[in-house]
Design an enzyme around this catalytic site. Structure first.
Site, PDB file in Angstrom:
ATOM      1  N   CYS A  61      88.093  32.086 -21.145  1.00  0.00           N
ATOM      2  CA  CYS A  61      89.251  31.193 -21.194  1.00  0.00           C
ATOM      3  C   CYS A  61      90.009  31.168 -19.864  1.00  0.00           C
ATOM      4  CB  CYS A  61      90.157  31.650 -22.330  1.00  0.00           C
ATOM      5  SG  CYS A  61      91.770  30.876 -22.374  1.00  0.00           S
ATOM      6  N   CYS A  64      93.799  31.782 -20.129  1.00  0.00           N
ATOM      7  CA  CYS A  64      94.033  33.205 -20.407  1.00  0.00           C
ATOM      8  C   CYS A  64      94.074  33.992 -19.101  1.00  0.00           C
ATOM      9  CB  CYS A  64      92.933  33.768 -21.312  1.00  0.00           C
ATOM     10  SG  CYS A  64      92.791  32.952 -22.922  1.00  0.00           S
TER      11      CYS A  64
END
Length: 151
Positions: A61, A64
């Protein structure tokens, strides 16, 4: 000769660029995440009378990673979260991550969750957020916490 100088300058520039972007080891200006199981984190939260902040992420991600690099390293954010929360970072695809993702209904990444010391969800947010927004999120979580969970 000109090729060697150009190559040398390019190499020097690359090394300076790499060293400038490498933050190195944690120097204290980052959120400190609990080392251990989620169950142990809850026990520590009870012991310290703190709420729990969960960073539910996936290794692939991009937002993230940005959250970890830009938001969690903000000095004001890290000081606040380190003082008021037991912080837990969980890869939702490994270890106890899938069980926690199911428990807290995590479907998008990153998902940031604040729970009481018993693991009951108080609030959550999804996606990348700036440092000021994370600070507001943390303060909101403390404000919204039941009196029994207050600090």
């Amino acid at each position: 000769m000109r090729k060697r100088v150009t190559l040398g300058l390019l190499l020097a520039f690359a090394l300076v660029s790499i060293s400038a972007t490498n933050k190195g080891p944690d120097t204290g200006s980052s959120i400190h995440f609990f080392k251990g199981s989620y169950k142990d984190a809850l026990a520590e939260a009870k012991k310290q009378n703190k709420l729990v902040f969960i960073d539910a992420y996936a290794s692939w991600c991009g937002p993230c990673r940005l959250l970890k690099e830009n938001t969690f390293t903000d000095k004001e954010v890290s000081a606040y979260f380190n003082e008021h929360f037991i912080n837990v970072s969980v890869d939702v695809e490994k270890g106890e991550g899938p069980e926690l993702a199911t428990r807290y209904k995590v479907t998008h990444y990153p998902t940031l969750i604040i729970t009481d010391k018993d693991g009951k969800r108080i609030t959550f947010t999804v996606g990348y957020i700036q440092p000021d927004d994370l600070l507001g999120f943390g303060k909101y979580g403390i404000e919204k916490a039941p009196a029994s969970a207050s600090l």
